[in-house]
Structures are given as C-alpha cells and as structure tokens.
Design a protein around this motif. Structure first.
Motif, PDB file in Angstrom:
ATOM      1  N   ALA A  26      -4.488  -5.608  -8.346  1.00 37.43           N
ATOM      2  CA  ALA A  26      -3.759  -6.821  -8.905  1.00 37.43           C
ATOM      3  C   ALA A  26      -2.457  -7.015 -10.002  1.00 37.43           C
ATOM      4  CB  ALA A  26      -4.292  -8.053  -8.851  1.00 37.43           C
ATOM      5  N   GLU A  27      -2.994  -6.039 -10.904  1.00 39.84           N
ATOM      6  CA  GLU A  27      -2.092  -6.161 -11.837  1.00 39.84           C
ATOM      7  C   GLU A  27      -0.503  -5.342 -11.952  1.00 39.84           C
ATOM      8  OE1 GLU A  27      -4.162  -4.244 -14.865  1.00 39.84           O
ATOM      9  OE2 GLU A  27      -6.076  -5.304 -15.049  1.00 39.84           O
ATOM     10  N   LEU A  28      -0.427  -4.700 -10.292  1.00 37.02           N
ATOM     11  CA  LEU A  28       0.791  -3.679 -10.665  1.00 37.02           C
ATOM     12  C   LEU A  28       1.682  -5.477  -9.436  1.00 37.02           C
ATOM     13  CD1 LEU A  28      -0.997  -0.772  -8.476  1.00 37.02           C
ATOM     14  CD2 LEU A  28       0.774  -1.172 -11.369  1.00 37.02           C
ATOM     15  N   GLU A  29       3.291  -5.115 -10.095  1.00 39.89           N
ATOM     16  CA  GLU A  29       4.390  -6.026  -9.323  1.00 39.89           C
ATOM     17  C   GLU A  29       5.343  -5.076  -8.585  1.00 39.89           C
ATOM     18  OE1 GLU A  29       5.635  -8.690 -11.963  1.00 39.89           O
ATOM     19  OE2 GLU A  29       3.772  -9.772 -12.270  1.00 39.89           O
TER      20      GLU A  29
ATOM     21  N   VAL B  45      -4.908  -0.123   0.883  1.00 36.42           N
ATOM     22  CA  VAL B  45      -4.225  -0.751  -0.041  1.00 36.42           C
ATOM     23  C   VAL B  45      -3.162  -1.659   0.939  1.00 36.42           C
ATOM     24  CG1 VAL B  45      -3.319  -0.501  -2.359  1.00 36.42           C
ATOM     25  CG2 VAL B  45      -4.761   0.975  -1.957  1.00 36.42           C
ATOM     26  N   GLU B  46      -2.944  -2.803   0.354  1.00 38.91           N
ATOM     27  CA  GLU B  46      -1.691  -3.402   1.439  1.00 38.91           C
ATOM     28  C   GLU B  46      -0.958  -3.983   0.068  1.00 38.91           C
ATOM     29  OE1 GLU B  46      -1.832  -6.623   4.393  1.00 38.91           O
ATOM     30  OE2 GLU B  46      -3.248  -5.912   3.704  1.00 38.91           O
TER      31      GLU B  46
ATOM     32  N   LEU C 122       3.858  -2.919   2.524  1.00 33.93           N
ATOM     33  CA  LEU C 122       3.163  -1.006   2.971  1.00 33.93           C
ATOM     34  C   LEU C 122       1.898  -1.507   3.209  1.00 33.93           C
ATOM     35  CD1 LEU C 122       3.966   1.815   3.412  1.00 33.93           C
ATOM     36  CD2 LEU C 122       3.843   1.688   1.217  1.00 33.93           C
ATOM     37  N   THR C 123       1.418  -0.351   4.108  1.00 34.25           N
ATOM     38  CA  THR C 123      -0.111  -0.849   4.234  1.00 34.25           C
ATOM     39  C   THR C 123      -0.151   0.754   4.244  1.00 34.25           C
ATOM     40  OG1 THR C 123      -0.632  -2.849   4.752  1.00 34.25           O
ATOM     41  CG2 THR C 123      -2.676  -1.574   5.095  1.00 34.25           C
TER      42      THR C 123
ATOM     43  N   PHE D 134      -6.241  -3.947  -2.525  1.00 40.19           N
ATOM     44  CA  PHE D 134      -7.428  -3.095  -1.804  1.00 40.19           C
ATOM     45  C   PHE D 134      -8.910  -3.595  -1.538  1.00 40.19           C
ATOM     46  CE2 PHE D 134     -10.823   0.013  -3.276  1.00 40.19           C
ATOM     47  CZ  PHE D 134     -10.338   0.909  -2.790  1.00 40.19           C
ATOM     48  N   ARG D 135      -9.070  -3.192  -0.084  1.00 33.69           N
ATOM     49  CA  ARG D 135      -9.862  -3.672   0.896  1.00 33.69           C
ATOM     50  C   ARG D 135     -10.543  -2.328   1.217  1.00 33.69           C
ATOM     51  NH1 ARG D 135      -6.139  -7.804   1.777  1.00 33.69           N
ATOM     52  NH2 ARG D 135      -7.020 -10.018   1.111  1.00 33.69           N
ATOM     53  N   ALA D 136     -12.320  -2.390   1.135  1.00 32.35           N
ATOM     54  CA  ALA D 136     -13.418  -1.474   1.590  1.00 32.35           C
ATOM     55  C   ALA D 136     -12.783  -1.885   3.568  1.00 32.35           C
ATOM     56  CB  ALA D 136     -14.365  -1.837   1.759  1.00 32.35           C
ATOM     57  N   GLY D 137     -12.860  -0.907   4.044  1.00 35.66           N
ATOM     58  CA  GLY D 137     -12.980  -0.615   5.935  1.00 35.66           C
ATOM     59  C   GLY D 137     -10.999  -0.855   6.185  1.00 35.66           C
TER      60      GLY D 137
END
Length: 118
Positions: A18-21, A44-45, A28-29, A53-56
């Motif tokens: 979340a800190e990235l911009e 990662v989306e 892109l995912t 970043f999400r699981a699954g």
C-alpha cells in the motif's frame, strides 16, 4: 505449511504494498500459484496507482506465475534468478507476457517490497 492462511501475513503484505505508488494508468494483476503439497495462491493488483495484496486467486489475472515452494523460496532468497527458474522450467509464466515486459520496472518495485517477507 501455508503462509496464506495467516491473517497477519496478509495484513503485513497489504501494508507493505500500500505504500507503493504508481502512475494512474497502470492496471495489472499478478497471480502467484505455489504448487505441490503446500499449495498457495495470492495476487497483487495494481489499479489506478494503488497496489493491493490478497490471498487467493484473482478472477482475471493479467499474469500468472506458477512454481513450487522451493523454487519460490530460492528466487526470494536470491539463490536462483526468476529468469533461470523460467529457463529451467521451474517457473511457469502465463497470461499477457507483453504486459509483463511493458511493466517490468514497476513489477520490480513490487517484488522488492514483498521479497523481505514472502
């Protein structure tokens, strides 16, 4: 052992990315699938300059990276390059490869951010 099942692990990675911009036009995912006895999937989306970043699995990933836990760990630790793993058939890349090539600089930033704890 599965890291994805840990809510703390997910939260930690979400906070890191979340800190990235990024520029607002980048969408892109990347889905990462670990194969074998300890299967895991996360994604990662990057959308409208925000990173999550999400699981699954993601319903429509741009890119899919598939490899074993040992290959993933070797790449993460620097013992093996992703390029060598790909050439040796240990890391499979699917999806829109052109997007991977167009976005490699941005993706390196995500990888470096996550590498410390994946």
């Amino acid at each position: 052992m599965s890291n994805i099942d840990s809510a703390q692990w997910i939260t930690q990675h979400q906070q890191r990315v979340a800190e990235l911009e990024f520029t607002p036009d980048l969408t892109l995912t990347i889905e990462h699938r670990i194969t074998g006895d300890d299967e895991d999937t996360w994604h990662v989306e990057i959308d409208a300059g925000q990173v999550t970043f999400r699981a699954g699995p993601h319903p429509n990933p741009t890119l899919i990276l598939t490899g074993s836990r040992s290959t993933t760990d070797a790449i993460r630790s620097g013992k093996q390059s992703a390029q060598r793993a790909f050439l040796d058939g240990e890391l499979k890349v699917g999806g829109n490869i052109a997007r991977l090539l167009d976005s490699h600089i941005q993706l390196e930033r995500v990888a470096e951010t996550l590498a410390a704890t994946i």
